[in-house]
Design an enzyme around this catalytic site. Structure first.
Site, mmCIF file in Angstrom:
data_model
loop_
_atom_site.group_PDB
_atom_site.id
_atom_site.type_symbol
_atom_site.label_atom_id
_atom_site.label_comp_id
_atom_site.label_asym_id
_atom_site.label_seq_id
_atom_site.Cartn_x
_atom_site.Cartn_y
_atom_site.Cartn_z
ATOM 1 N N HIS A 134 -3.712 -2.814 10.285
ATOM 2 C CA HIS A 134 -4.166 -1.768 9.369
ATOM 3 C C HIS A 134 -5.677 -1.627 9.339
ATOM 4 C CE1 HIS A 134 -0.140 -2.311 7.030
ATOM 5 N NE2 HIS A 134 0.011 -1.645 8.161
ATOM 6 N N CYS A 145 -17.890 12.303 15.351
ATOM 7 C CA CYS A 145 -18.255 11.819 16.694
ATOM 8 C C CYS A 145 -17.582 10.498 17.018
ATOM 9 C CB CYS A 145 -19.778 11.701 16.821
ATOM 10 S SG CYS A 145 -20.458 10.336 15.889
ATOM 11 N N GLY A 202 3.089 -13.796 2.317
ATOM 12 C CA GLY A 202 2.358 -13.006 1.325
ATOM 13 C C GLY A 202 2.458 -11.516 1.499
HETATM 14 C C1 BV8 Z 1 2.909 5.285 9.736
HETATM 15 C C2 BV8 Z 1 -4.868 -0.237 4.831
HETATM 16 C C3 BV8 Z 1 3.595 7.047 11.160
HETATM 17 C C4 BV8 Z 1 -5.620 0.615 3.895
HETATM 18 C C5 BV8 Z 1 -2.478 0.018 4.349
HETATM 19 C C6 BV8 Z 1 6.573 8.790 3.138
HETATM 20 C C7 BV8 Z 1 5.433 9.537 3.426
HETATM 21 C C8 BV8 Z 1 4.467 9.081 4.338
HETATM 22 C C9 BV8 Z 1 4.655 7.848 4.995
HETATM 23 C C10 BV8 Z 1 5.796 7.130 4.692
HETATM 24 C C11 BV8 Z 1 6.745 7.578 3.777
HETATM 25 N N1 BV8 Z 1 7.730 6.636 3.712
HETATM 26 C C12 BV8 Z 1 7.436 5.612 4.538
HETATM 27 C C13 BV8 Z 1 6.266 5.905 5.160
HETATM 28 C C14 BV8 Z 1 5.581 5.065 6.133
HETATM 29 C C15 BV8 Z 1 4.442 4.361 5.401
HETATM 30 C C16 BV8 Z 1 5.024 3.332 4.458
HETATM 31 O O1 BV8 Z 1 5.542 2.321 4.902
HETATM 32 N N2 BV8 Z 1 4.932 3.598 3.144
HETATM 33 C C17 BV8 Z 1 5.474 2.661 2.163
HETATM 34 C C18 BV8 Z 1 4.562 2.625 0.932
HETATM 35 C C19 BV8 Z 1 6.882 3.124 1.808
HETATM 36 N N3 BV8 Z 1 3.677 3.723 6.444
HETATM 37 C C20 BV8 Z 1 2.651 4.377 7.001
HETATM 38 O O2 BV8 Z 1 2.250 5.463 6.632
HETATM 39 C C21 BV8 Z 1 2.027 3.689 8.200
HETATM 40 N N4 BV8 Z 1 1.864 4.652 9.247
HETATM 41 O O3 BV8 Z 1 4.053 5.083 9.423
HETATM 42 O O4 BV8 Z 1 2.534 6.242 10.650
HETATM 43 C C22 BV8 Z 1 2.983 7.905 12.190
HETATM 44 C C23 BV8 Z 1 3.286 7.661 13.530
HETATM 45 C C24 BV8 Z 1 2.744 8.476 14.482
HETATM 46 C C25 BV8 Z 1 1.874 9.529 14.125
HETATM 47 C C26 BV8 Z 1 1.560 9.737 12.780
HETATM 48 C C27 BV8 Z 1 2.115 8.924 11.801
HETATM 49 C C28 BV8 Z 1 0.633 3.183 7.848
HETATM 50 C C29 BV8 Z 1 0.749 2.102 6.820
HETATM 51 C C30 BV8 Z 1 -0.623 1.456 6.635
HETATM 52 C C31 BV8 Z 1 -1.173 1.850 5.284
HETATM 53 N N5 BV8 Z 1 -2.416 1.098 5.065
HETATM 54 N N6 BV8 Z 1 -3.637 -0.652 4.189
HETATM 55 C C32 BV8 Z 1 -6.224 -0.233 2.805
HETATM 56 O O5 BV8 Z 1 -6.036 -1.468 2.786
HETATM 57 O O6 BV8 Z 1 -6.876 0.378 1.957
HETATM 58 S S1 BV8 Z 1 -1.056 -0.586 3.653
HETATM 59 C C33 BV8 Z 1 -1.398 -1.740 2.444
HETATM 60 O O7 BV8 Z 1 -0.105 -2.245 2.052
HETATM 61 C C34 BV8 Z 1 -2.162 -2.962 2.930
HETATM 62 O O8 BV8 Z 1 -2.416 -2.979 4.323
HETATM 63 C C35 BV8 Z 1 -1.201 -4.096 2.608
HETATM 64 O O9 BV8 Z 1 -1.404 -5.171 3.394
HETATM 65 C C36 BV8 Z 1 0.060 -3.391 2.855
HETATM 66 C C37 BV8 Z 1 1.316 -4.061 2.497
HETATM 67 O O10 BV8 Z 1 1.164 -4.584 1.219
HETATM 68 P P1 BV8 Z 1 1.250 -6.189 1.122
HETATM 69 O O11 BV8 Z 1 0.275 -6.770 2.082
HETATM 70 O O12 BV8 Z 1 2.672 -6.593 1.266
HETATM 71 O O13 BV8 Z 1 0.704 -6.437 -0.318
HETATM 72 P P2 BV8 Z 1 1.535 -6.250 -1.663
HETATM 73 O O14 BV8 Z 1 0.535 -6.194 -2.775
HETATM 74 O O15 BV8 Z 1 2.529 -5.150 -1.508
HETATM 75 O O16 BV8 Z 1 2.374 -7.607 -1.777
HETATM 76 C C38 BV8 Z 1 1.699 -8.834 -1.955
HETATM 77 C C39 BV8 Z 1 2.755 -9.912 -1.823
HETATM 78 O O17 BV8 Z 1 2.100 -11.180 -1.915
HETATM 79 C C40 BV8 Z 1 3.799 -9.879 -2.931
HETATM 80 O O18 BV8 Z 1 5.075 -10.025 -2.351
HETATM 81 C C41 BV8 Z 1 3.456 -11.103 -3.783
HETATM 82 O O19 BV8 Z 1 4.613 -11.707 -4.330
HETATM 83 C C42 BV8 Z 1 2.852 -12.007 -2.751
HETATM 84 N N7 BV8 Z 1 1.933 -13.020 -3.271
HETATM 85 C C43 BV8 Z 1 1.179 -12.976 -4.402
HETATM 86 N N8 BV8 Z 1 0.467 -14.142 -4.510
HETATM 87 C C44 BV8 Z 1 0.778 -14.895 -3.420
HETATM 88 C C45 BV8 Z 1 1.700 -14.197 -2.636
HETATM 89 N N9 BV8 Z 1 2.204 -14.689 -1.499
HETATM 90 C C46 BV8 Z 1 1.797 -15.914 -1.118
HETATM 91 N N10 BV8 Z 1 0.903 -16.659 -1.819
HETATM 92 C C47 BV8 Z 1 0.379 -16.181 -2.968
HETATM 93 N N11 BV8 Z 1 -0.507 -16.926 -3.666
HETATM 94 ZN ZN ZN Z 2 -21.074 11.171 13.822
#
Ligand code: BV8
Ligand code: ZN
Length: 254
Positions: A134, A145, A202
């Site tokens: 990501h 550019c 995580g």
């Molecule tokens: C794509 C970067 C296709 C930015 C991020 C409807 C409309 C549009 C798209 C979609 C849709 N439905 C589905 C999609 C696809 C979409 C998607 O999956 N959406 C989800 C929300 C349903 N995906 C995309 O759009 C991807 N692209 O599909 O493109 C395409 C193909 C060709 C041409 C054109 C298009 C792109 C996805 C990337 C988005 N960018 N981040 C930024 O950071 O600002 S995603 C963002 O969520 C972060 O990267 C993050 O890492 C990621 C996942 O979240 P998690 O890492 O799991 O974090 P979260 O908070 O959710 O969970 C934390 C966990 O840790 C919990 O379980 C918790 O219990 C645990 N935890 C807590 N403490 C601890 C722990 N674990 C261990 N130890 C601890 N101490």
């Molecule tokens: Zn530029």
């Protein structure tokens, strides 16, 4: 999901430790949770909200198109938060695991760290082969550019930042609706498909295609290890679930 008592985790940890020893190749998928103990807010846990916006509302090309300054205020705030943190024992344990699995100069595919995180903490912990699905919050790129550079200035000052060519500069991360970087995705897919052990650390497992790598690994016959204090949809694919914080669990696997 029943809360596993200390003994169950220890037995499972012993089995995982042995499996990691024996595995020819190991792949790890990390999410925001591995950085939680460093003080970096996760996306969906408490503190994942900023000014009552959900990440899905701001981490999109449409939001940036509509209000680049607001999106940059969010990223500048996150960069400021991350800047103050350092890698925790979980990040360091994965860097050590990589050193052990690649020590004998075995093929470099012996270990792959696939991350959804953009915070750069795996780099700072010394991990070498990191596949950033990501992007990287410390990279910025001109929308016109395409000039890309590493920028670690905190705070950024004038928002939104502009390129010498006059166009807007954006954060070097992958937004919702954007494709993942092809090279990183292909390498991550291959690593999952050839892994003997696939660890999931995580992540809430809700974001695709990253979360789909677990099924790729399972179909390839890998042992799946899920580490998370909470239950997630990926638990159903797990060979072992290590219920707890990664900063405590991962060092115990070494
Ligand atoms: C794509 C970067 C296709 C930015 C991020 C409807 C409309 C549009 C798209 C979609 C849709 N439905 C589905 C999609 C696809 C979409 C998607 O999956 N959406 C989800 C929300 C349903 N995906 C995309 O759009 C991807 N692209 O599909 O493109 C395409 C193909 C060709 C041409 C054109 C298009 C792109 C996805 C990337 C988005 N960018 N981040 C930024 O950071 O600002 S995603 C963002 O969520 C972060 O990267 C993050 O890492 C990621 C996942 O979240 P998690 O890492 O799991 O974090 P979260 O908070 O959710 O969970 C934390 C966990 O840790 C919990 O379980 C918790 O219990 C645990 N935890 C807590 N403490 C601890 C722990 N674990 C261990 N130890 C601890 N101490
Ligand atoms: Zn530029």
């Amino acid at each position: 999901m029943r809360k596993a008592g200390r003994s169950e985790v220890t037995d499972a940890a012993a089995a995982v430790r042995q499996a990691l020893e024996d595995a020819e190749s190991v792949a790890v998928l990390t999410g925001a949770g591995i950085s939680a103990e460093s003080g970096v807010p996760t996306f969906r846990g408490q503190g994942g909200l900023w000014r009552n916006f959900r990440p899905e509302e701001l981490a999109t090309p449409e939001a940036f198109e509509r209000d680049p300054r607001l999106v940059w205020e969010w990223y500048d705030w996150r960069r400021g938060r991350i800047h103050k943190t350092k890698p925790n024992a979980g990040h360091h344990a994965l860097a050590e695991l990589e050193r052990r699995k690649t020590r004998d100069g075995l093929k470099s595919e012996a270990f792959a760290l696939i991350t959804q995180n953009v915070d750069g903490l795996h780099d700072r912990a010394g991990s070498q082969r990191i596949l950033k699905l990501h992007g990287d919050i410390w990279l910025v790129r001109c929308v016109n550019c395409g000039a890309e550079e590493r920028n670690e200035q905190v705070p950024l000052g004038e928002l939104p930042p502009r390129c010498r060519c006059g166009s807007l500069i954006r954060p070097g991360v992958v937004w919702f609706g954007e494709p993942l970087p092809a090279a990183e995705w292909e390498q991550a897919f291959a690593a999952a498909a050839h892994s003997g052990i696939f660890m999931v650390v995580g992540t809430s497992g809700v974001v695709y295609p990253a979360a789909g790598l677990v099924e790729v690994a399972r179909h390839a016959g890998a042992g799946i290890v899920v580490t998370n204090p909470e239950a997630t949809p990926l638990d159903s694919h797990a060979t072992w679930v290590l219920r707890g914080a990664s900063g405590e669990i991962l060092p115990r696997l070494l």
